[in-house]
Design a protein around this motif. Sequence first.
Motif, PDB file in Angstrom:
ATOM      1  N   PRO A  77     -29.161  12.976  -6.993  1.00 39.75           N
ATOM      2  CA  PRO A  77     -28.970  14.415  -7.167  1.00 39.75           C
ATOM      3  C   PRO A  77     -27.491  14.773  -7.307  1.00 39.75           C
ATOM      4  N   LEU A  78     -27.240  15.960  -7.816  1.00 45.97           N
ATOM      5  CA  LEU A  78     -25.900  16.521  -7.841  1.00 45.97           C
ATOM      6  C   LEU A  78     -25.626  17.016  -6.421  1.00 45.97           C
ATOM      7  N   VAL A  79     -24.515  16.629  -5.842  1.00 46.44           N
ATOM      8  CA  VAL A  79     -24.209  16.990  -4.458  1.00 46.44           C
ATOM      9  C   VAL A  79     -23.149  18.081  -4.442  1.00 46.44           C
ATOM     10  N   CYS A  80     -23.511  19.223  -3.863  1.00 43.85           N
ATOM     11  CA  CYS A  80     -22.608  20.363  -3.746  1.00 43.85           C
ATOM     12  C   CYS A  80     -22.260  20.533  -2.278  1.00 43.85           C
ATOM     13  N   GLY A  81     -21.000  20.372  -1.945  1.00 47.59           N
ATOM     14  CA  GLY A  81     -20.573  20.441  -0.555  1.00 47.59           C
ATOM     15  C   GLY A  81     -19.807  21.710  -0.266  1.00 47.59           C
ATOM     16  N   TYR A  82     -20.107  22.310   0.878  1.00 49.43           N
ATOM     17  CA  TYR A  82     -19.379  23.496   1.302  1.00 49.43           C
ATOM     18  C   TYR A  82     -17.981  23.063   1.749  1.00 49.43           C
ATOM     19  N   GLU A  83     -16.967  23.774   1.294  1.00 49.22           N
ATOM     20  CA  GLU A  83     -15.575  23.424   1.590  1.00 49.22           C
ATOM     21  C   GLU A  83     -15.347  23.260   3.095  1.00 49.22           C
ATOM     22  N   GLY A  84     -14.789  22.112   3.475  1.00 48.66           N
ATOM     23  CA  GLY A  84     -14.482  21.842   4.868  1.00 48.66           C
ATOM     24  C   GLY A  84     -15.650  21.304   5.680  1.00 48.66           C
ATOM     25  N   THR A  85     -16.802  21.082   5.032  1.00 51.02           N
ATOM     26  CA  THR A  85     -17.988  20.586   5.724  1.00 51.02           C
ATOM     27  C   THR A  85     -18.610  19.449   4.925  1.00 51.02           C
ATOM     28  N   PRO A  86     -17.909  18.329   4.797  1.00 46.91           N
ATOM     29  CA  PRO A  86     -18.438  17.250   3.956  1.00 46.91           C
ATOM     30  C   PRO A  86     -19.618  16.527   4.610  1.00 46.91           C
ATOM     31  N   PRO A  87     -20.607  16.148   3.806  1.00 42.33           N
ATOM     32  CA  PRO A  87     -21.723  15.365   4.348  1.00 42.33           C
ATOM     33  C   PRO A  87     -21.272  13.934   4.648  1.00 42.33           C
ATOM     34  N   GLU A  88     -21.928  13.309   5.603  1.00 41.84           N
ATOM     35  CA  GLU A  88     -21.612  11.917   5.955  1.00 41.84           C
ATOM     36  C   GLU A  88     -22.188  10.967   4.914  1.00 41.84           C
ATOM     37  N   GLY A  89     -21.373   9.998   4.471  1.00 37.42           N
ATOM     38  CA  GLY A  89     -21.849   8.922   3.607  1.00 37.42           C
ATOM     39  C   GLY A  89     -22.277   9.343   2.226  1.00 37.42           C
ATOM     40  N   LEU A  90     -21.710  10.416   1.704  1.00 41.97           N
ATOM     41  CA  LEU A  90     -22.132  10.926   0.404  1.00 41.97           C
ATOM     42  C   LEU A  90     -20.930  11.549  -0.295  1.00 41.97           C
ATOM     43  N   ASP A  91     -20.717  11.173  -1.552  1.00 44.58           N
ATOM     44  CA  ASP A  91     -19.629  11.773  -2.323  1.00 44.58           C
ATOM     45  C   ASP A  91     -20.085  13.129  -2.857  1.00 44.58           C
ATOM     46  N   VAL A  92     -19.190  14.100  -2.812  1.00 48.86           N
ATOM     47  CA  VAL A  92     -19.491  15.457  -3.260  1.00 48.86           C
ATOM     48  C   VAL A  92     -19.079  15.609  -4.719  1.00 48.86           C
ATOM     49  N   ASP A  93     -19.998  16.139  -5.536  1.00 50.25           N
ATOM     50  CA  ASP A  93     -19.727  16.364  -6.955  1.00 50.25           C
ATOM     51  C   ASP A  93     -19.052  17.718  -7.190  1.00 50.25           C
ATOM     52  N   LEU A  94     -19.510  18.742  -6.480  1.00 51.39           N
ATOM     53  CA  LEU A  94     -18.957  20.086  -6.603  1.00 51.39           C
ATOM     54  C   LEU A  94     -18.689  20.635  -5.209  1.00 51.39           C
ATOM     55  N   THR A  95     -17.518  21.236  -5.014  1.00 52.59           N
ATOM     56  CA  THR A  95     -17.188  21.872  -3.744  1.00 52.59           C
ATOM     57  C   THR A  95     -17.172  23.376  -3.982  1.00 52.59           C
ATOM     58  N   PHE A  96     -17.692  24.123  -3.015  1.00 58.07           N
ATOM     59  CA  PHE A  96     -17.736  25.576  -3.172  1.00 58.07           C
ATOM     60  C   PHE A  96     -17.458  26.256  -1.841  1.00 58.07           C
ATOM     61  N   ARG A  97     -17.234  27.542  -1.920  1.00 53.56           N
ATOM     62  CA  ARG A  97     -17.098  28.430  -0.760  1.00 53.56           C
ATOM     63  C   ARG A  97     -18.081  29.575  -0.969  1.00 53.56           C
ATOM     64  N   LEU A  98     -18.306  30.348   0.048  1.00 50.93           N
ATOM     65  CA  LEU A  98     -19.158  31.528  -0.084  1.00 50.93           C
ATOM     66  C   LEU A  98     -18.606  32.442  -1.173  1.00 50.93           C
ATOM     67  N   GLU A  99     -17.278  32.550  -1.236  1.00 48.53           N
ATOM     68  CA  GLU A  99     -16.628  33.438  -2.200  1.00 48.53           C
ATOM     69  C   GLU A  99     -16.726  32.948  -3.640  1.00 48.53           C
ATOM     70  N   THR A 100     -17.194  31.717  -3.840  1.00 56.76           N
ATOM     71  CA  THR A 100     -17.343  31.177  -5.206  1.00 56.76           C
ATOM     72  C   THR A 100     -18.792  30.783  -5.500  1.00 56.76           C
ATOM     73  N   LEU A 101     -19.726  31.325  -4.725  1.00 53.02           N
ATOM     74  CA  LEU A 101     -21.138  30.965  -4.909  1.00 53.02           C
ATOM     75  C   LEU A 101     -21.646  31.342  -6.302  1.00 53.02           C
ATOM     76  N   GLY A 102     -21.205  32.489  -6.831  1.00 52.81           N
ATOM     77  CA  GLY A 102     -21.623  32.893  -8.177  1.00 52.81           C
ATOM     78  C   GLY A 102     -21.224  31.863  -9.218  1.00 52.81           C
ATOM     79  N   THR A 103     -20.019  31.341  -9.105  1.00 53.64           N
ATOM     80  CA  THR A 103     -19.553  30.297 -10.024  1.00 53.64           C
ATOM     81  C   THR A 103     -20.373  29.024  -9.846  1.00 53.64           C
ATOM     82  N   LEU A 104     -20.694  28.683  -8.595  1.00 52.43           N
ATOM     83  CA  LEU A 104     -21.533  27.502  -8.356  1.00 52.43           C
ATOM     84  C   LEU A 104     -22.887  27.658  -9.049  1.00 52.43           C
TER      85      LEU A 104
END
Length: 165
Positions: free
Chosen positions: A24-51
């Motif tokens: 899957p495409l992995v979208c990680g919330y800024e400052g909260t990376p998942p364990e053992g998984l590379d993040v493809d897209l990083t976002f914040r609440l303020e950029t959710l529309g762009t995500l």
Amino acid sequence: MTLALIAGRGRLPAEVAAAQDVPPLVCGYEGTPPEGLDVDLTFRLETLGTLLVQLGEKGVTRVCFCGGIDRPQLDPSKLDAETMALVPLFQKALAAGDNGALQILKEIFEQTGFEVLGADELLPDLIANQGFCPRHGRTRRCAGMRYAERRCWRVWRRSISGRRA
């Protein structure tokens, strides 16, 4: 149909990703990376529309929220143009408590055309199956993740050996 994980911290996002035939495409919330998984897209609440736009451009049709995220603070100075229209919904969500906020976030994704799936739909053994459970009886389903199933069997084993659970 492409899947995106809206991933927070913890092991759950990596477990859900590993269970998929197509990564899957992995979208990680800024400052909260998942364990053992590379993040493809990083976002914040303020950029959710762009995500949401980026997910659509990448052909994503299904999303799954998994992993932990602390309640974010909305920083108006970081809002992007695509997210501006969502601000009233964010304010409502942030005032609604954790479950209310998650429900509003889910509705935003659904109204944008994404199918929102639970982690248990993508990782079938996440929830204990209904059946015999020594702690709860024959037909009761254990609540929670696999931990509940392991806990029930541990209680049962200890009960037959005379030790405390």
